[in-house]
Design an enzyme around this catalytic site. Structure first.
Site, PDB file in Angstrom:
ATOM      1  N   LYS A 248      -4.754   9.348   0.352  1.00  0.00           N
ATOM      2  CA  LYS A 248      -3.583   9.173   1.220  1.00  0.00           C
ATOM      3  C   LYS A 248      -2.338   9.734   0.533  1.00  0.00           C
ATOM      4  O   LYS A 248      -2.020   9.360  -0.598  1.00  0.00           O
ATOM      5  CB  LYS A 248      -3.375   7.681   1.515  1.00  0.00           C
ATOM      6  CG  LYS A 248      -2.051   7.346   2.208  1.00  0.00           C
ATOM      7  CD  LYS A 248      -1.902   5.848   2.493  1.00  0.00           C
ATOM      8  CE  LYS A 248      -0.515   5.518   3.056  1.00  0.00           C
ATOM      9  NZ  LYS A 248      -0.329   4.064   3.331  1.00  0.00           N
ATOM     10  N   ASP A 253       7.075   6.359   3.195  1.00  0.00           N
ATOM     11  CA  ASP A 253       6.660   5.481   4.291  1.00  0.00           C
ATOM     12  C   ASP A 253       7.798   4.533   4.667  1.00  0.00           C
ATOM     13  O   ASP A 253       8.002   3.511   4.012  1.00  0.00           O
ATOM     14  CB  ASP A 253       5.416   4.688   3.871  1.00  0.00           C
ATOM     15  CG  ASP A 253       4.897   3.785   4.990  1.00  0.00           C
ATOM     16  OD1 ASP A 253       5.362   3.933   6.140  1.00  0.00           O
ATOM     17  OD2 ASP A 253       4.015   2.942   4.700  1.00  0.00           O
ATOM     18  N   LYS A 260      10.155  -0.725   8.166  1.00  0.00           N
ATOM     19  CA  LYS A 260      10.041  -1.686   7.067  1.00  0.00           C
ATOM     20  C   LYS A 260      11.406  -2.284   6.760  1.00  0.00           C
ATOM     21  O   LYS A 260      12.431  -1.633   6.981  1.00  0.00           O
ATOM     22  CB  LYS A 260       9.555  -0.968   5.795  1.00  0.00           C
ATOM     23  CG  LYS A 260       8.102  -0.609   5.793  1.00  0.00           C
ATOM     24  CD  LYS A 260       7.717   0.038   4.455  1.00  0.00           C
ATOM     25  CE  LYS A 260       6.261   0.426   4.440  1.00  0.00           C
ATOM     26  NZ  LYS A 260       5.311  -0.677   4.579  1.00  0.00           N
ATOM     27  N   ASP A 271       3.877   6.161  -1.922  1.00  0.00           N
ATOM     28  CA  ASP A 271       2.797   6.014  -0.937  1.00  0.00           C
ATOM     29  C   ASP A 271       1.899   7.260  -0.859  1.00  0.00           C
ATOM     30  O   ASP A 271       1.000   7.331  -0.030  1.00  0.00           O
ATOM     31  CB  ASP A 271       3.403   5.683   0.437  1.00  0.00           C
ATOM     32  CG  ASP A 271       2.491   4.819   1.291  1.00  0.00           C
ATOM     33  OD1 ASP A 271       1.588   4.169   0.731  1.00  0.00           O
ATOM     34  OD2 ASP A 271       2.681   4.803   2.521  1.00  0.00           O
ATOM     35  N   ASP A 330       3.588   1.262  11.183  1.00  0.00           N
ATOM     36  CA  ASP A 330       3.570   1.128   9.728  1.00  0.00           C
ATOM     37  C   ASP A 330       2.139   1.092   9.176  1.00  0.00           C
ATOM     38  O   ASP A 330       1.937   1.185   7.972  1.00  0.00           O
ATOM     39  CB  ASP A 330       4.341  -0.138   9.321  1.00  0.00           C
ATOM     40  CG  ASP A 330       4.714  -0.154   7.849  1.00  0.00           C
ATOM     41  OD1 ASP A 330       4.606   0.917   7.206  1.00  0.00           O
ATOM     42  OD2 ASP A 330       5.108  -1.227   7.360  1.00  0.00           O
ATOM     43  N   GLU A 332       0.101   3.418   9.069  1.00  0.00           N
ATOM     44  CA  GLU A 332      -0.068   4.859   9.246  1.00  0.00           C
ATOM     45  C   GLU A 332      -1.119   5.456   8.330  1.00  0.00           C
ATOM     46  O   GLU A 332      -1.707   6.487   8.634  1.00  0.00           O
ATOM     47  CB  GLU A 332       1.281   5.577   9.018  1.00  0.00           C
ATOM     48  CG  GLU A 332       1.649   5.893   7.560  1.00  0.00           C
ATOM     49  CD  GLU A 332       1.798   4.675   6.674  1.00  0.00           C
ATOM     50  OE1 GLU A 332       2.029   3.560   7.203  1.00  0.00           O
ATOM     51  OE2 GLU A 332       1.672   4.817   5.443  1.00  0.00           O
ATOM     52  N   ARG A 334      -4.133   4.478   7.508  1.00  0.00           N
ATOM     53  CA  ARG A 334      -5.487   4.525   8.085  1.00  0.00           C
ATOM     54  C   ARG A 334      -5.585   5.602   9.159  1.00  0.00           C
ATOM     55  O   ARG A 334      -6.668   6.122   9.411  1.00  0.00           O
ATOM     56  CB  ARG A 334      -5.868   3.137   8.619  1.00  0.00           C
ATOM     57  CG  ARG A 334      -5.036   2.673   9.773  1.00  0.00           C
ATOM     58  CD  ARG A 334      -5.148   1.167   9.990  1.00  0.00           C
ATOM     59  NE  ARG A 334      -4.408   0.406   8.966  1.00  0.00           N
ATOM     60  CZ  ARG A 334      -4.374  -0.918   8.891  1.00  0.00           C
ATOM     61  NH1 ARG A 334      -5.045  -1.647   9.770  1.00  0.00           N
ATOM     62  NH2 ARG A 334      -3.677  -1.525   7.951  1.00  0.00           N
TER      63      ARG A 334
HETATM   64  N1  BES Z   1       2.035   1.872   2.395  1.00  0.00           N
HETATM   65  C1  BES Z   1       1.906   0.602   3.011  1.00  0.00           C
HETATM   66  C2  BES Z   1       1.177  -0.421   2.136  1.00  0.00           C
HETATM   67  C3  BES Z   1       1.917  -0.870   0.919  1.00  0.00           C
HETATM   68  C4  BES Z   1       2.866  -1.869   1.005  1.00  0.00           C
HETATM   69  C5  BES Z   1       1.647  -0.319  -0.304  1.00  0.00           C
HETATM   70  C6  BES Z   1       3.537  -2.298  -0.130  1.00  0.00           C
HETATM   71  C7  BES Z   1       2.295  -0.737  -1.450  1.00  0.00           C
HETATM   72  C8  BES Z   1       3.253  -1.736  -1.358  1.00  0.00           C
HETATM   73  C9  BES Z   1       1.119   0.729   4.310  1.00  0.00           C
HETATM   74  O1  BES Z   1       1.329   1.918   5.009  1.00  0.00           O
HETATM   75  C10 BES Z   1       1.557  -0.375   5.220  1.00  0.00           C
HETATM   76  O2  BES Z   1       2.699  -0.386   5.574  1.00  0.00           O
HETATM   77  N2  BES Z   1       0.662  -1.289   5.525  1.00  0.00           N
HETATM   78  C11 BES Z   1       0.959  -2.401   6.362  1.00  0.00           C
HETATM   79  C12 BES Z   1      -0.143  -2.562   7.366  1.00  0.00           C
HETATM   80  C13 BES Z   1       0.166  -3.548   8.454  1.00  0.00           C
HETATM   81  C14 BES Z   1       1.281  -3.028   9.325  1.00  0.00           C
HETATM   82  C15 BES Z   1      -1.080  -3.789   9.272  1.00  0.00           C
HETATM   83  C16 BES Z   1       1.083  -3.630   5.461  1.00  0.00           C
HETATM   84  O3  BES Z   1       0.350  -3.735   4.479  1.00  0.00           O
HETATM   85  O4  BES Z   1       1.932  -4.453   5.730  1.00  0.00           O
HETATM   86 ZN    ZN Z   2       1.859   3.560   3.888  1.00  0.00          ZN
HETATM   87 MN    MN Z   3       3.034   1.810   6.274  1.00  0.00          MN
END
Ligand code: BES
Ligand code: ZN
Ligand code: MN
Length: 481
Positions: A248, A253, A260, A271, A330, A332, A334
């Site tokens: 990825k 992000d 966020k 990210d 968010d 994104e 996956r």
């Molecule tokens: N890049 C983030 C995950 C992340 C968060 C990595 C904090 C490192 C530190 C990912 O794209 C994301 O935002 N995931 C969400 C998914 C949710 C919306 C289902 C998450 O983990 O909150």
């Molecule tokens: Zn992300």
């Molecule tokens: Mn995200």
């Protein structure tokens, strides 16, 4: 980024020309030099791991030379990870003391690579925007691993792996206004140009859309920065298995329309850590000329809110034909991985591993000690897990189960990218990905907790380059090396 010259020297360690010599001290054992052993007896030099004492001895050409006595703990507990830690602590002290050249006396068989890794990883710093500090500090310029029986091959392997980890850390640390998808594609091009065994393929926004990568395209819609699907093909020989490495690379992000919160958002420049690890691992694997075939696929884009951004509720069709309801923009990672995984399968990958900073929930579950591992195949899992253990980039397997698989079913489309309630949300993210690998053995590594703030003595709190060494080790194992 400054690189340190690394050599192996099969001669006696005490004959080294280095300005600083490092001697390991095991618990309950003696140092051969009486003056140094006297320090051990007085309790000034201690054998515990992470202890370092500073001493001086007569140098071969006259004058005195610095000796660091590095505690190694009990010999029976000593392994690659302990060697990395001891080397890191010694390297930090050596730098503090103004050392320019280091020579480690090999304390045990088979830890050459680990000593090189611990030293080089600890001495890396992201200083290109602080040039003054760099000049003031000077720094270690060379490292030698010395002693009868030292393996030149292992020393070189450690250097190649560590340099690649540091280059991945540099990509991670660079801000998103510099390290955008085009920049990552440029780095991939450099890697391809450097090796006859590596070919590159780059898809721009039009090509991503034209090929039907609707999930990737949906994420890239909101940003003015051009996305790239980056593909590196490594051919190290005909006989080895065909591996798929997928990473990825969201270069920033924001969350998109599902924005966020501001706190710590700056960390989202990291990210792209999975993609950086995959790209730099290919450079190392090509340098080592490992006899395997690898298709590396790195989808690179920003995730931004804008007038053209994908919106919650939008439905898109992925490259494999599956329809996806995007309920949270968010989630994104996956989405871009869905099409990257399908592409790796289409290209003939027989075993796949993906690395992604995919979920905040994995940090809650596992902290920064283990990456979350998910697999659809026990044998492939065992291989990946063994590689991770060898390099100290630890993983812990979490379950995939038909009940949690159901949570990613959509209401209006086949799949939902963000099931309501966030139940088992690292696991549902993995289930989502599993829809894009077919029957191919696959391991997903959620590195959100380990890509930075790993906190190991040799990488500290910043970008860790997590996964580069495991991917190199995995290729080495697959090649039967
Ligand atoms: N890049 C983030 C995950 C992340 C968060 C990595 C904090 C490192 C530190 C990912 O794209 C994301 O935002 N995931 C969400 C998914 C949710 C919306 C289902 C998450 O983990 O909150
Ligand atoms: Zn992300
Ligand atoms: Mn995200």
């Amino acid at each position: 980024m400054r690189e340190i010259a690394v050599t192996s020297n099969p001669g006696p360690p005490e004959d080294t020309a280095a300005d600083t010599r490092v001697l390991g001290l095991f618990d309950g054992e003696h140092l051969p030099e009486p003056e140094l052993q006297a320090l051990v007896e007085r309790g000034e030099a201690k054998p515990g791991l992470r202890k370092v004492a500073v001493a001086h001895e007569a140098a071969p050409g006259g004058g005195t030379r610095r000796v660091l006595i590095a505690g190694l703990g009990k010999r029976e507990d000593f392994d690659g990870e302990a060697a990395r830690v001891a080397a890191a602590v010694a390297a930090a002290r050596a730098r503090e003391l103004g050392a320019r050249s280091l020579s480690w006396a090999l304390p045990d068989d088979g830890v050459e690579a680990a000593l090189v890794e611990g030293t080089l990883l600890r001495l890396y710093s992201f200083d290109r925007y602080k040039p003054k500090r760099d000049e003031e500090e000077g720094g270690v310029e060379s490292l030698e691993i010395a002693g009868a029986g030292v393996s030149e091959e292992a020393t070189r392997r450690g250097q190649i792996a560590a340099d690649s980890v540091n280059r991945a850390r540099e990509l991670q640390n660079l801000p998103s206004n510099v390290a955008d998808p085009i920049f990552l594609a440029g780095r991939a091009q450099e890697i391809a140009d450097a090796h006859e065994s590596v070919e590159i393929e780059l898809f721009d926004r039009d090509e991503i859309v034209r090929r039907g990568m609707g999930a990737f395209a949906a994420v890239a819609r909101g940003t003015d920065a051009e996305p790239r699907l980056i593909v590196l093909r490594y051919r190290g020989g005909e006989q080895g298995p065909h591996l798929g490495y997928v990473g990825k690379a969201v270069t920033f992000d924001t969350g998109g329309i599902s924005l966020k919160p501001g706190a710590k958002m700056a960390e989202m420049k990291f990210d792209m850590s999975g993609g950086a690890a995959v790209l730099e691992s290919i450079d190392a694997i090509a340098k080592l000329a490992l006899p395997v075939t690898i298709t590396a696929v790195v989808p690179a884009t920003e995730n931004m809110p804008s007038g053209s951004a994908v919106k919650p509720g939008d439905i898109v069709t992925a490259l494999n034909g599956k329809t996806i309801e995007i309920n949270n923009t968010d989630a994104e990672g996956r989405l871009i991985l869905a099409d990257a995984l399908t592409y790796a399968v289409e290209q003939g990958a027989e075993r796949i591993v993906d690395l992604a900073t995919l979920t905040g929930a994995i940090i809650v579950a596992l902290g920064s000690t283990h990456a979350g591992l998910f697999a659809n195949d026990d044998d492939w899992f065992a291989e990946v897990d063994a590689a991770c253990t060898e390099t100290g980039e630890l993983g812990w397997r979490l379950p995939l189960h038909p009940e949690t698989a159901k949570l990613v079913e959509g209401t209006y489309a086949e799949l939902d990218n963000a099931p309501a309630g966030r139940k088992a949300s690292s696991i549902t993210a993995a289930h989502f990905l599993s829809n894009f690998v077919g029957e191919v053995p696959w391991v997903h590594m959620d590195i959100a907790g380990t890509a930075w703030e790993l906190g190991r003595p040799y990488v500290g709190k910043g970008a860790s380059g997590f996964g580069v060494r495991a991917l190199v080790e995995l290729a080495r194992r697959a090649a039967g090396a």
